[in-house]
Design a protein around this motif. Structure first.
Motif, PDB file in Angstrom:
ATOM      1  N   CYS A  59       0.755  -1.035   0.064  1.00  0.00           N
ATOM      2  CA  CYS A  59      -0.175   0.129   0.270  1.00  0.00           C
ATOM      3  C   CYS A  59       0.631   1.382   0.009  1.00  0.00           C
ATOM      4  CB  CYS A  59      -0.787   0.053   1.448  1.00  0.00           C
ATOM      5  SG  CYS A  59      -1.836  -1.634   2.125  1.00  0.00           S
ATOM      6  N   TRP A  69      -4.230   6.375  -2.206  1.00  0.00           N
ATOM      7  CA  TRP A  69      -3.660   5.764  -1.680  1.00  0.00           C
ATOM      8  C   TRP A  69      -3.813   4.315  -2.455  1.00  0.00           C
ATOM      9  CZ3 TRP A  69      -0.835   3.753   2.544  1.00  0.00           C
ATOM     10  CH2 TRP A  69      -0.652   4.588   3.630  1.00  0.00           C
ATOM     11  N   LEU A  71      -2.783   1.058  -4.527  1.00  0.00           N
ATOM     12  CA  LEU A  71      -2.402  -0.940  -3.640  1.00  0.00           C
ATOM     13  C   LEU A  71      -0.986  -2.193  -5.321  1.00  0.00           C
ATOM     14  CD1 LEU A  71      -6.112  -2.121  -2.328  1.00  0.00           C
ATOM     15  CD2 LEU A  71      -3.923  -0.542  -1.529  1.00  0.00           C
TER      16      LEU A  71
END
Length: 341
Positions: A59, A69, A71
């Motif tokens: 992350c 964010w 991933l």
């Protein structure tokens, strides 16, 4: 939800959908309304637990896009973008991030001075705590920390989050420490650190103990859960954030990766990357070096940033193997951590 798969009870259909990897979940929402509801449901999350289907991710939060964010899926070498963190602080910085029980937690932080408008002091330190559930793709506001803080140590011990040190809302260094129970959504004060200073601090969990190190010092404070006290010891990894692989602490000291093991204070160069401000995250027997500024490459508009991701894989002996992963989006890396969903 009804009639997810024709001819099958919804309970069985959910067990089938639970085995679909996260990167394909946006496609589930395009099939029909019932699949879209299932893809964002708590029931699907429970079904994933029931069939024991797990995935590992790195992350990463960068300065751009704002409060977003990403991933990284190492199995498929691709990046997944999440909904933006709904904090009232734009371009939140100086926070900490960890993962517990399949959720990403973003703790504390404050404004980035470069983004604050004139005559606006912004928020120096907040006690906000947010959790992100990758299956439902939703952020949730959790119980706030007792002490607002920035640039602090953070780690996970026995499924609970420990925060310590940093700077509080009055811009003063704090020795306060506290522990968070995600299951009950409650914070409890811990004994204060033995000392603090005017430098940021980093945290690492080694041998099941929380370690706190202030930049520029040669001392480490580690928490003894039996005696409920912080113990002070000598440390040789105080200059940079650290990650732990197989109970070995690895430090990226600007131009190389080094490690410190136990009390040997041993440093071994394992590679030269020519980067500054690179952050690291560990996953299994691998370390991910993310972003950074290229050494010696500057331009009038600012620093020459890289979105490269270098992966170090450690075997049973000898130097680690290197490979390049798919680059991420964004510039300055603010935080990174690993997560199992």
């Amino acid at each position: 939800m009804s009639s997810l798969i024709e001819g099958l009870p919804d309970e069985v259909s959910l067990l089938c959908l639970a085995r679909i990897p996260l990167y394909l979940h946006p496609n589930l929402s395009l099939v029909c309304r019932s699949w879209r509801a299932a893809a964002q449901s708590v029931e699907l999350l429970r079904a994933r637990h029931e069939v024991n289907f797990t995935e590992d991710f790195i992350c990463v939060c960068a300065h751009e896009p704002n409060n977003t964010w990403q991933l990284y899926d190492p199995r498929r070498n691709l990046w997944i973008t999440t909904p933006a963190l709904p904090s009232h602080i734009g371009h939140i910085s100086y926070f900490s991030a960890v993962s517990v029980a399949g959720k990403l937690f973003v703790l504390g932080g404050g404004h980035n001075p470069e983004t604050v408008e004139e005559d606006d002091e912004g928020t120096f330190a907040t006690n906000e705590v947010w959790s992100y559930e990758p299956v439902t793709r939703k952020w949730a506001l959790c119980a706030p920390m007792i002490v607002p803080r920035v640039s602090f140590a953070c780690g996970v011990v026995n499924g609970k989050i420990i925060v310590a040190g940093g700077f509080d809302a009055s811009r003063s260094p704090t020795a306060k420490a506290e522990i968070y129970d995600p299951e009950n959504n409650v914070w409890i004060l811990m004994p204060d650190l033995n000392y603090t200073d005017n430098n940021i601090c980093n945290g690492a969990v080694l041998n099941g103990k929380m370690h706190v190190v202030h930049m520029g010092t040669s001392m480490v404070q580690k928490f003894d859960s039996v005696e409920q006290a912080w113990k002070t010891d000598i440390c040789s990894w105080s200059n940079s954030p650290a990650v732990v692989v197989r109970e070995v602490v690895y430090v990226n000291s600007f131009t190389c990766c080094c490690f410190y093991k136990n009390k040997n204070a041993e440093h071994i160069e394992i590679g030269s990357f020519g980067l500054y401000d690179t952050l690291m995250a560990s996953l299994g027997n691998e370390i991910y070096l993310i972003g950074g500024v290229k050494k010696g490459e500057w331009n009038p508009q600012g620093r020459c940033l890289t979105s490269n991701v270098t992966v170090l894989t450690f075997g049973r002996g000898g130097p680690p193997a290197f490979r390049q992963a798919a680059p991420m989006n964004g510039g300055i890396i603010l935080a990174c951590t690993s997560m199992r969903v």
